[in-house]
Design a protein around this motif. Structure first.
Motif, short mmCIF file in Angstrom:
data_model
loop_
_atom_site.label_atom_id
_atom_site.label_comp_id
_atom_site.label_asym_id
_atom_site.label_seq_id
_atom_site.Cartn_x
_atom_site.Cartn_y
_atom_site.Cartn_z
N GLN A 30 76.22 -21.05 81.75
CA GLN A 30 75.71 -21.47 83.06
C GLN A 30 74.21 -21.75 82.98
OE1 GLN A 30 77.99 -22.07 85.34
NE2 GLN A 30 76.39 -23.02 86.56
N GLN A 31 73.48 -20.94 82.23
CA GLN A 31 72.05 -21.19 82.04
C GLN A 31 71.82 -22.54 81.36
OE1 GLN A 31 70.72 -17.83 79.76
NE2 GLN A 31 70.28 -16.60 81.56
N LYS A 32 72.64 -22.88 80.39
CA LYS A 32 72.52 -24.17 79.70
C LYS A 32 72.79 -25.32 80.65
CE LYS A 32 73.80 -22.63 75.07
NZ LYS A 32 74.80 -22.77 73.99
N ARG A 33 73.80 -25.19 81.49
CA ARG A 33 74.13 -26.26 82.43
C ARG A 33 73.08 -26.41 83.53
NH1 ARG A 33 78.85 -25.42 80.10
NH2 ARG A 33 80.64 -26.77 80.35
N ASN A 34 72.33 -25.38 83.82
CA ASN A 34 71.32 -25.42 84.87
C ASN A 34 69.94 -25.84 84.38
OD1 ASN A 34 73.17 -24.61 86.80
ND2 ASN A 34 72.67 -22.45 86.60
N LEU A 35 69.81 -26.16 83.09
CA LEU A 35 68.52 -26.60 82.56
C LEU A 35 68.13 -27.94 83.19
CD1 LEU A 35 68.90 -25.82 78.76
CD2 LEU A 35 67.35 -24.71 80.37
N PRO A 36 66.82 -28.19 83.34
CA PRO A 36 66.39 -29.47 83.91
C PRO A 36 66.57 -30.61 82.90
CG PRO A 36 64.48 -28.19 83.22
CD PRO A 36 65.69 -27.31 83.05
N GLU A 37 66.65 -31.81 83.42
CA GLU A 37 66.68 -32.99 82.57
C GLU A 37 65.30 -33.16 81.91
OE1 GLU A 37 69.04 -35.32 81.87
OE2 GLU A 37 70.59 -34.38 83.10
N LEU A 38 65.23 -33.97 80.87
CA LEU A 38 63.99 -34.15 80.12
C LEU A 38 62.84 -34.60 81.01
CD1 LEU A 38 62.28 -34.31 77.56
CD2 LEU A 38 63.28 -36.55 77.12
N GLN A 43 57.67 -33.39 83.68
CA GLN A 43 56.90 -33.45 84.92
C GLN A 43 56.54 -32.06 85.42
OE1 GLN A 43 58.92 -35.31 88.17
NE2 GLN A 43 57.01 -35.86 89.19
N ALA A 44 57.48 -31.13 85.36
CA ALA A 44 57.24 -29.78 85.85
C ALA A 44 56.18 -29.04 85.05
CB ALA A 44 58.54 -28.98 85.84
N HIS A 45 56.07 -29.38 83.75
CA HIS A 45 55.12 -28.68 82.89
C HIS A 45 53.93 -29.55 82.50
CE1 HIS A 45 57.85 -25.34 82.72
NE2 HIS A 45 58.83 -26.18 82.42
N ALA A 46 53.77 -30.69 83.16
CA ALA A 46 52.66 -31.62 82.94
C ALA A 46 52.46 -31.90 81.46
CB ALA A 46 51.37 -31.06 83.57
N GLN A 47 53.53 -32.32 80.80
CA GLN A 47 53.48 -32.65 79.38
C GLN A 47 53.81 -34.12 79.18
OE1 GLN A 47 56.33 -30.13 77.47
NE2 GLN A 47 55.15 -28.26 77.82
N SER A 48 53.21 -34.72 78.15
CA SER A 48 53.58 -36.09 77.81
C SER A 48 54.62 -36.08 76.70
CB SER A 48 52.35 -36.89 77.40
OG SER A 48 51.72 -36.27 76.29
N ASP A 49 54.51 -35.13 75.77
CA ASP A 49 55.50 -34.92 74.72
C ASP A 49 56.11 -33.54 74.91
OD1 ASP A 49 55.01 -37.37 73.51
OD2 ASP A 49 53.39 -36.56 72.28
N ALA A 50 57.39 -33.44 74.65
CA ALA A 50 58.07 -32.16 74.86
C ALA A 50 57.61 -31.13 73.83
CB ALA A 50 59.57 -32.36 74.76
N ARG A 51 57.31 -29.94 74.33
CA ARG A 51 57.00 -28.79 73.47
C ARG A 51 57.43 -27.54 74.23
NH1 ARG A 51 52.17 -30.48 75.55
NH2 ARG A 51 50.96 -28.90 76.63
N CYS A 52 57.52 -26.46 73.51
CA CYS A 52 58.00 -25.20 74.07
C CYS A 52 56.98 -24.65 75.07
CB CYS A 52 58.25 -24.18 72.96
SG CYS A 52 58.83 -22.58 73.56
N ILE A 53 57.45 -24.20 76.21
CA ILE A 53 56.55 -23.63 77.20
C ILE A 53 56.24 -22.16 76.89
CG2 ILE A 53 57.16 -25.19 79.07
CD1 ILE A 53 59.03 -22.97 80.12
N ALA A 54 57.06 -21.53 76.08
CA ALA A 54 56.86 -20.12 75.76
C ALA A 54 55.85 -19.92 74.63
CB ALA A 54 58.18 -19.45 75.40
N CYS A 55 55.98 -20.70 73.55
CA CYS A 55 55.11 -20.49 72.39
C CYS A 55 54.29 -21.73 72.01
CB CYS A 55 55.93 -20.01 71.19
SG CYS A 55 57.04 -21.25 70.52
N GLY A 56 54.56 -22.88 72.63
CA GLY A 56 53.79 -24.09 72.36
C GLY A 56 54.23 -24.86 71.12
N ALA A 57 55.31 -24.43 70.48
CA ALA A 57 55.77 -25.10 69.26
C ALA A 57 56.33 -26.49 69.58
CB ALA A 57 56.84 -24.25 68.58
N THR A 58 56.20 -27.39 68.61
CA THR A 58 56.74 -28.74 68.78
C THR A 58 58.04 -28.93 68.00
OG1 THR A 58 55.35 -29.52 66.97
CG2 THR A 58 54.48 -29.78 69.21
N GLU A 59 58.45 -27.92 67.20
CA GLU A 59 59.72 -28.01 66.48
C GLU A 59 60.85 -27.67 67.44
OE1 GLU A 59 58.07 -24.90 64.89
OE2 GLU A 59 56.49 -26.18 64.14
#
Length: 93
Positions: A30-38, A43-59
């Motif tokens: 259910q957590q997986k299905r409730n994730l936001p779209e890309l 937009q929610a995290h003011a990012q231009s390229d996707a990266r982790c919000i917890a640790c900042g990793a780009t992998e």
């Protein structure tokens, strides 16, 4: 001792354990299905390229929602395993 026979107690324990495992699996799915779209994630995290919000990793790692070949993909951090967002892979032509 208990008045309930041991085999009955054992069976009850097995069913209770399986119920707990299935409940945990359902919660994770259910957590997986409730994730936001890309787009919403970026937009929610003011990012231009996707990266982790917890640790900042780009992998980032993606996996299918129900199986490996599923076009609905779930993206998680490759470093800390945080679930990030979901997207639909374009159909192969």
């Amino acid at each position: 001792m208990s008045s309930i026979p041991f085999p009955i107690l054992f069976i009850m324990l097995v069913f209770f354990t399986m119920w707990l495992i299935l409940r945990k699996f359902h919660r994770i799915e259910q957590q997986k299905r409730n994730l936001p779209e890309l787009g919403a994630y970026l937009q929610a995290h003011a990012q231009s390229d996707a990266r982790c919000i917890a640790c900042g990793a780009t992998e980032l790692e993606d996996q299918g929602l129900t199986h490996g070949g599923d076009e609905r993909r779930i993206v998680s951090c490759g470093k800390c395993r945080t679930l990030l967002y979901r997207f639909v892979r374009p159909a192969a032509e």
